[in-house]
Design a protein around this motif. Structure first.
Motif, PDB file in Angstrom:
ATOM      1  N   THR A 215     119.515  28.893  22.009  1.00  0.00           N
ATOM      2  CA  THR A 215     119.565  27.463  22.281  1.00  0.00           C
ATOM      3  C   THR A 215     120.073  27.215  23.694  1.00  0.00           C
TER       4      THR A 215
ATOM      5  N   ILE B 269     115.436  26.939  20.775  1.00  0.00           N
ATOM      6  CA  ILE B 269     115.723  25.508  20.817  1.00  0.00           C
ATOM      7  C   ILE B 269     115.812  25.097  22.276  1.00  0.00           C
TER       8      ILE B 269
ATOM      9  N   ASP C 214     121.748  18.171  21.131  1.00  0.00           N
ATOM     10  CA  ASP C 214     122.211  19.400  20.475  1.00  0.00           C
ATOM     11  C   ASP C 214     123.337  19.159  19.468  1.00  0.00           C
TER      12      ASP C 214
ATOM     13  N   TYR D 130     123.739  31.000  23.348  1.00  0.00           N
ATOM     14  CA  TYR D 130     123.594  29.768  24.128  1.00  0.00           C
ATOM     15  C   TYR D 130     124.025  29.999  25.571  1.00  0.00           C
TER      16      TYR D 130
END
Length: 901
Positions: free
Chosen positions: A169, A199, A221, A293
């Motif tokens: 993400t 994502i 998010d 992330y």
């Protein structure tokens, strides 16, 4: 003869936070350096990405800063460091310790970082030292500290390979951390049941391996992961025993997540309900889940809440600290983690200790035996430059970073650098946008050592500490940054505390501090390396911390609790998703970031012809439908603007871009383009907890840029700044490639030739009716320059023209062929570069596909493309025929790349 033997040095790559091992072999007879991946290094096992593989191309001394300057004039090191000490001491005496500041970088060695923080926080007595890691990872630090009690990354790279579900993400791993991405690709091939969810508002090259791509609305998010938290709790995904024994605050976090039903989350995120439900179902069913992330999460005004929303889902399920489980922050710079370990951020102390904790301050001050210790947080990056505008910062030292380009509202940052009473800049190159401000009267520029000469340690994203070893002597009068800091500290009267004689002695003190008073609990401890000799330091292999003096190394954190809050329990953090922002009609959301083959502000990668061949000029990626609405065509120029500024860049039309959003890379600057510093447009809005700027979310207008003419040129000698509305310059084989355009009509293109290369066109043709003109300058059967002009973007084979710089012009026919701007029929045009490692062009790959290569492996077998570092494989995959069954999931991407007209 031994002195002339080739020597191989094991060192570490200077680019992203993967921390790849590199072998550099110097051939003293040929005067060359060969770069290869270090098969013995645990991070990469011999792999290198395109940037790492081309490091040898970046080692030249062109534009190196070779001696100190004072007021723009050459001076001695003694005078330069004396001037810095004088300016800092005078400001402190008159205005107090907080009137001085340092702005440093994740490009520094840990040893450089350590002495800088020791000087500022322990001897100057101010925490006004911040780092460009504030722009990358500060929200991760804040999220970790809120949840875990300290800035701990609990995972390792092996977790990605062991996971059954990997959630990427806000991370274009394929381009920004390519070797880690290739490890994931290999793991997925070996374990086909592994699921990967990407994502990202954009369909980036990382989506090549995605089982599911979720193109969520920008900045949604928190809603996405709050909805996941609610879903997991309601459908039996919570590990109640783990949360009861090892955490606090779960009820408050669940209450905050309660509004985020599946339907509300899908609406806020702009996602199909079925896709969102699929992701949530996989997360519910999969114990071995890793959430990776990076900047897409951190670079937000709610970045800290995004991090904690992710961490909350792992705390609820107990999926943390075990193989194949956990939240995983991947860092952007080679030593962002090392900087965090020594207190590189303005609100931290060395050894992962807390500036706000009196016990921690006393520990550090006692260990340093320092006269003072900073007791209040310093100014974070954006606030620091605002303080210069306010007149409270009187002296600033910038080290190994280029804030003129990289900070938001860059024009205002440049105003600050132009007006701060005293400025010192340490850098390796002489022509950065920031360094020019150090030529003012009384200001100082210091020549630093670069990657090829530096000696020290760096820490990668999985807490692996590696040695960086120099393998060539420092050029000119360049010195290590730790030496420059110690010189200044000595001249300020602190010599006894800064009497280091090598990086090894700095590292030894750093390691000893990490284990000092072990009764004070902290995660970071490398006291097992505190007694290292110089010889042992030289040969020190990579190791992951903690490595305590009692030799009980803990590879993993938090599987059995043991967090670093006082009660040893983690904290759930209630997070609150903001409402969807209302974009004014006719505007776009601006996203910024990296491209595959460039790095930061291109002071290193911008030297490489190979790395500049893929994306050779600044661009704006825009959705095809938005391009149609705006009247923007492929390869045309566009203006991107808002109240802070205006830039001109090439249009790149891509179906991977989300409607209503545009993407502009962060790399180009005043040295490489006329007007392309995208962070001029970035809002200076920051996360209230971390101080990290929201570089992924600004509002802009996009319009076609009306140009009277366009041009392309290949030249042997580097041009200076050109007097046109648009230009960009990139190195190419044998010289430089220039793109240009202007708003003023031109009746005499021969005059433009004189402006660009300072010579008349020896051979040329101009059609005044059509506006086309072409010129060739040659000497001794070699091309000196070839220049092409037209009213629209020039239809010339860039690759063909560039190749002619290094080939002889045998006869008049060859000159005529070059002026034609494309190869003859018997010499196929390879097209723009896709595979940088083997210089394979788009047309060559397309021909292989036409001839029957219907897979990545088949393309590689046919033309080598994608068979080395793998960074180009996603772009090749987009060219392959699409499986009809998955056609809507993985659409063929429409890309018109810069320099690919």
């Amino acid at each position: 003869m031994d002195a002339l033997a080739n020597k191989t040095t094991r060192t570490t790559c200077p680019y992203c936070g993967v921390g790849c091992g590199v072998k550099a072999t110097v051939d003293p007879l040929a005067g060359s350096v060969e770069i290869a991946g270090d098969e013995a290094h645990p991070a990469n096992a011999g792999r290198l990405c395109s940037k790492g593989a081309q490091l040898a191309e970046t080692l030249g001394l062109d534009n190196r800063l070779l001696y100190p300057t004072l007021g723009g004039e050459r001076t001695s090191w003694d005078a330069a460091t004396g001037r810095i000490a004088e300016a800092f001491s005078a400001a402190i005496a008159e205005h107090g310790p907080d009137s001085v500041a340092m702005y440093v970088s994740g490009q520094l060695m840990t040893e450089d970082y350590y002495v800088a923080n020791k000087l500022m926080k322990g001897y100057v007595g101010s925490a006004n030292i911040d780092t460009n890691s504030r722009l990358c990872m500060a929200s991760s630090v804040a999220g970790h500290k809120r949840a875990f009690g300290t800035d701990t990354v609990p995972g390792t790279y092996e977790d990605l390979e062991r996971a059954d579900l990997v959630v990427l993400t806000g991370s274009n791993l394929a381009w920004c951390h390519p070797v880690l991405f290739q490890r994931l690709v290999a793991a997925k091939q070996q374990r086909p049941h592994m699921k990967v969810v990407v994502i990202d508002p954009r369909r980036t090259p990382t989506a090549e391996i995605a089982d599911l791509h979720l193109p969520l609305q920008p900045d949604s998010d928190v809603a996405l992961f709050s909805g996941l938290l609610r879903f997991l709790s309601r459908l039996g995904g919570a590990d109640r025993a783990y949360t009861a024994e090892h955490t606090q605050g779960v009820i408050d976090a669940l209450d905050a997540a309660e509004p985020w039903t599946l339907e509300q989350t899908a609406k806020r995120c702009g996602l199909p309900l079925t896709d969102l439900a699929q992701f949530y179902d996989w997360a519910l069913a999969t114990d071995r889940t890793v959430t990776v992330y990076s900047q897409g999460v951190n670079q937000s005004s709610s970045g800290s809440d995004k991090v904690n929303a992710i961490i909350n889902t792992h705390l609820l399920t107990g999926r943390i600290g075990q193989p194949g489980m956990g939240p995983f922050s991947v860092t952007g710079q080679p030593n962002a983690m090392g900087g965090r370990e020594v207190g590189g951020l303005a609100n931290m102390l060395a050894g992962h200790l807390e500036l706000a904790n009196p016990e921690h301050r006393a520990l550090v001050q006692t260990f340093w035996d320092s006269p003072t210790i900073a007791d209040t947080p310093g100014l974070k990056a954006v606030d620091l430059f605002e303080a210069i505008h306010a007149g409270t910062i009187k002296a600033l030292w910038v080290m190994a970073t280029n804030p003129s380009v990289s900070l938001p509202d860059a024009a205002r940052v440049n105003e600050a650098l132009a007006t701060v009473p005293f400025l010192a800049v340490s850098d390796i190159v002489s022509t950065t946008d920031t360094l020019r401000h150090a030529a003012r009267p009384g200001c100082v520029a210091l020549p630093a050592t670069g990657w090829v000469e530096k000696d020290g340690t760096v820490t990668n994203s999985e807490r692996m500490i590696s040695r960086q070893r120099g393998f060539l002597p420092a050029p000119g009068e360049a010195r290590h940054d730790w030496q420059a800091i110690c010189d200044v500290a000595t001249k300020m009267g602190f010599g006894d505390a800064f009497a280091f004689d090598s990086p090894a002695s700095v590292f030894a003190e750093h390691a000893a501090l990490s284990g000092y008073k072990p009764e004070v609990r902290r995660d970071f401890d490398i006291s097992g390396r505190a007694g290292l000799s110089q010889v042992a330091y030289e040969s020190m292999p990579p190791f992951r911390w903690p490595l305590r003096a009692d030799s009980t190394q803990t590879e993993r954190f938090f599987a059995g609790g043991g967090f670093f809050h006082a009660d040893r329990k983690a904290r759930f953090v209630p997070t609150h998703a903001a409402d969807a922002p209302q974009r004014p009609a006719g505007t776009f959301t601006l996203n910024t970031g990296r491209v595959r083959d460039q790095w930061h502000t291109m002071t290193r990668t911008g030297r490489s012809a190979t790395l500049s061949a893929h994306m050779g000029e600044p661009y704006c990626e825009i959705h095809p439908a938005d391009a149609v609405d705006l009247g923007v065509t492929a390869a045309s120029l566009v203006t991107v603007s808002n109240g802070r500024g205006r830039i001109i860049v090439r249009a790149l039309i891509s179906a991977g871009q989300q409607r209503g959003s545009v993407f502009v890379p962060m790399h180009w600057n005043d040295q490489t383009a006329a007007n392309a510093r995208v962070d001029t447009l970035a809002a200076p809005e920051t996360d209230p907890t971390s101080g990290q700027p929201a570089l992924k979310f600004s509002t802009v207008k996009v319009q076609p840029a009306a140009m009277a003419w366009h041009g392309f040129a290949v030249v042997r000698d580097a041009p200076g700044a050109l007097p046109f509305a648009y230009w960009s310059v990139a190195p190419c084989a044998g010289g430089y490639a220039i793109e240009m355009a202007d708003t003023e009509p031109c009746d005499d293109y021969a005059e433009l030739v004189r402006q660009i290369i300072g010579a008349d066109g020896v051979m040329g043709v101009q059609d005044r009716a059509s506006g086309d003109a072409r010129f060739l300058v040659s000497a001794d059967e070699s091309v000196q320059a070839a220049l092409f002009f037209a009213r629209d973007p020039v239809a010339v084979s860039r690759r063909w023209a560039i190749e002619k710089l290094s080939q002889p012009l045998a006869d008049a026919a060859a000159k005529v062929a070059l002026l034609a701007g494309r190869p003859p029929a018997d010499q196929p045009d390879q097209g723009p570069i896709v595979c940088a490692c083997f210089a394979v062009g788009r047309n060559t790959i397309a021909a292989a596909i036409t001839d029957g290569a219907t897979s990545l492996d088949a393309v590689g077998a046919a033309c080598q493309a994608g068979t080395n570092c793998g960074s180009c494989r996603s772009e090749i995959a987009a060219m392959l025929p699409q499986d009809t069954e998955h056609e809507t999931e993985k659409p063929q991407e429409v890309r018109h790349a810069p320099q690919a007209v």
